[in-house]
Write an enzyme that holds these catalytic residues in place. Sequence first.
Site, PDB file in Angstrom:
ATOM      1  N   TYR A  95       0.826  -1.355   0.042  1.00  0.00           N
ATOM      2  CA  TYR A  95      -0.092   0.056  -0.077  1.00  0.00           C
ATOM      3  C   TYR A  95       0.781   1.323   0.004  1.00  0.00           C
ATOM      4  CZ  TYR A  95      -3.063  -3.764   1.296  1.00  0.00           C
ATOM      5  OH  TYR A  95      -3.978  -4.684   1.603  1.00  0.00           O
ATOM      6  N   THR A 124      -7.828   0.051  17.081  1.00  0.00           N
ATOM      7  CA  THR A 124      -8.665   0.301  18.362  1.00  0.00           C
ATOM      8  C   THR A 124      -9.335   1.710  18.509  1.00  0.00           C
ATOM      9  OG1 THR A 124      -6.914   1.247  19.733  1.00  0.00           O
ATOM     10  CG2 THR A 124      -7.176  -1.419  19.733  1.00  0.00           C
TER      11      THR A 124
END
Length: 329
Positions: free
Chosen positions: A166, A240
């Site tokens: 990426y 998270t």
Amino acid sequence: MHVVWDLSVILQTYIICTSSAQPITSKLDESWWAYKDVVQGSFVPVPSFWGLVNSAWNLCAIGKRQSPIDIETSHMIFDPYLTPLRLNTGGRKMGGTMYNTGKHVSLRPDKAHLVNISGGPLGYSYRLEEVRLHFGSEDSQGSEHLLNGQGFPGEVQLIHYNQDLYANYSEAVRNPHGIAVVSIFIKLSENSNAFLNRMLNRDTITRINYKHDAFLLMGLNIADLYPDTIRYITYEGSITIPPCYETSTWILINKPVYVTQMQMHSLRLLSQNEPYKIFMSMSDNTRPTQPLLQRCIRTNINFSKQGRDCPNNRALRPQYRGNTKDGHQ
């Protein structure tokens, strides 16, 4: 149960109504969330509502590989093929900008000084994007991950993106094998870790007292942040924070790093608001632990019983035995 459902409907209706009146803003997409209730002002969703208020964040509510988790050592599987993690700094120190984001203490490295990790459970090379600090209002809490139900005063998370597949973090975080997070528990001691000491000494930490404050640091050696061990625990999970994408390989180092009580106190004095708003400590900036479900927790910490599989039958799982050198206290 009915009260929670009714409230979620109200929240979803609120989002639909506001988004139909005007385009959904980047504020809603990126930063319209909180770890704890705000003292005053408009509603901002806390973790239990992240997955309800925005359809793009639904993994926060329905995901099956969410993070953080409670690391139960009795569930860990010894994997003899887990090699040591490799850190590559090119032999150079790095610079970076430390931010008060309102949610974390965040250190973002200068793009001219690249730091990469590979090896271990990783099949690709990952580039360091951010060093993020989580910490608690009390010494018994502050880490996102738990160890056998026990929290630590804090947790350092080194967040990397897959540079082989990426172009940048934003692309990687949405895609498979996109993110690798090295996590290190923080404990208290009379002496501080050399890297964290650079971030948390009084002259530095007081430069980022309020949200949006930033301060440039130079001559940092990221290797100083890593404890002296090749042992770690790893599992597949998520980022998270919203949108809770399930693209993260977590690597939890099997030794903590240390900060002083005074440095922890300084962290708790950081405000998650701008200076003209009411003070609200940034502490307790943690997402509650999520169910492990069918995932494996692998480790290269050697057990008396060695297994190469990942059984779902808990009775077949070897028992963790910490040792005095590399084991958590």
